[in-house]
Scaffold this motif. Structure first.
Motif, PDB file in Angstrom:
ATOM      1  N   ILE A 142       0.871  -1.179   0.000  1.00  0.00           N
ATOM      2  CA  ILE A 142       0.000   0.000   0.000  1.00  0.00           C
ATOM      3  C   ILE A 142       0.905   1.224   0.000  1.00  0.00           C
ATOM      4  N   ALA A 143       0.615   2.174  -0.858  1.00  0.00           N
ATOM      5  CA  ALA A 143       1.442   3.380  -0.970  1.00  0.00           C
ATOM      6  C   ALA A 143       0.834   4.529  -0.180  1.00  0.00           C
ATOM      7  N   ILE A 144       1.701   5.233   0.541  1.00  0.00           N
ATOM      8  CA  ILE A 144       1.312   6.487   1.188  1.00  0.00           C
ATOM      9  C   ILE A 144       2.078   7.592   0.489  1.00  0.00           C
ATOM     10  N   LEU A 145       1.350   8.533  -0.107  1.00  0.00           N
ATOM     11  CA  LEU A 145       1.961   9.670  -0.786  1.00  0.00           C
ATOM     12  C   LEU A 145       1.696  10.927   0.014  1.00  0.00           C
ATOM     13  N   THR A 146       2.712  11.755   0.149  1.00  0.00           N
ATOM     14  CA  THR A 146       2.549  13.007   0.886  1.00  0.00           C
ATOM     15  C   THR A 146       3.408  14.098   0.252  1.00  0.00           C
ATOM     16  N   PRO A 147       2.906  15.330   0.266  1.00  0.00           N
ATOM     17  CA  PRO A 147       3.708  16.427  -0.259  1.00  0.00           C
ATOM     18  C   PRO A 147       4.731  16.930   0.759  1.00  0.00           C
ATOM     19  N   ARG A 148       4.510  16.612   2.043  1.00  0.00           N
ATOM     20  CA  ARG A 148       5.403  17.071   3.115  1.00  0.00           C
ATOM     21  C   ARG A 148       5.438  16.004   4.206  1.00  0.00           C
ATOM     22  N   PHE A 149       6.583  15.851   4.824  1.00  0.00           N
ATOM     23  CA  PHE A 149       6.680  14.931   5.952  1.00  0.00           C
ATOM     24  C   PHE A 149       6.553  15.659   7.287  1.00  0.00           C
ATOM     25  N   ASN A 150       6.501  16.969   7.264  1.00  0.00           N
ATOM     26  CA  ASN A 150       6.474  17.743   8.509  1.00  0.00           C
ATOM     27  C   ASN A 150       5.192  18.562   8.644  1.00  0.00           C
TER      28      ASN A 150
END
Length: 163
Positions: free
Chosen positions: A63-71
């Motif tokens: 399962i992929a988790i995509l995010t534009p920012r980790f913070n």
């Protein structure tokens, strides 16, 4: 170089098909033969090729988790840890992907992950248009999380996947 199933078969004195049956825990193989194959696997340090398996089964268990920012303001690390625990308990693994707050990078990443047979997506802070989200949701289980910065509440939507 990785040990191949062919090398295991040679080491155990059996066919490649027999090794495959043992790896997949099929009951068609005698205990004596299973023992020889398992011993050869252990001696050689063989590990099944997950990519080859996903191509033949159509399942990657990823399962992929995509995010534009980790913070972000919500605790992304805690979220990923919790998602990973739930996924692992069900036999899945998580892949993290950083999209750099770029819509095009997000779409390219989704296509790349789909090509690798990812089975579902969790997308935080998506820049996708509604019709792109709908198209993705028609093919994959999908969770989108859109953060509302005024009150630090996330809007989470879960969509079905293929019917």
């Amino acid at each position: 170089m990785a040990v191949t199933i062919k090398e295991v078969a040679q080491e155990a004195g059996v066919s490649i098909k027999t090794v495959s049956l043992v790896i997949n825990d099929e009951p068609k193989v005698t205990e004596k033969t299973k023992g020889r194959v398992k011993a050869a696997i252990n001696r050689l340090g063989y590990r099944p090729n997950a990519l080859a398996r996903s191509l033949s089964t159509g399942r990657s268990k990823m399962i992929a988790i995509l995010t534009p920012r980790f913070n972000d303001t919500y605790s992304f690390g805690e979220f990923v840890q919790a998602a990973g625990s739930v996924a692992r308990a069900r036999g899945y693994r998580i892949i993290l992907c950083h999209t750099y707050q770029e819509g095009e990078t997000e779409l390219v990443s989704i296509q790349d992950l789909a090509d690798r047979r990812v089975e579902g997506f969790i997308i935080a802070g998506t820049r996708m248009r509604p019709e792109e989200i709908q198209r993705l949701a028609e093919s994959y289980p999908l969770v989108t999380m859109a953060e509302n910065r005024r009150d630090s509440v996330s809007d989470i939507q879960i969509r079905g996947g293929p019917q």
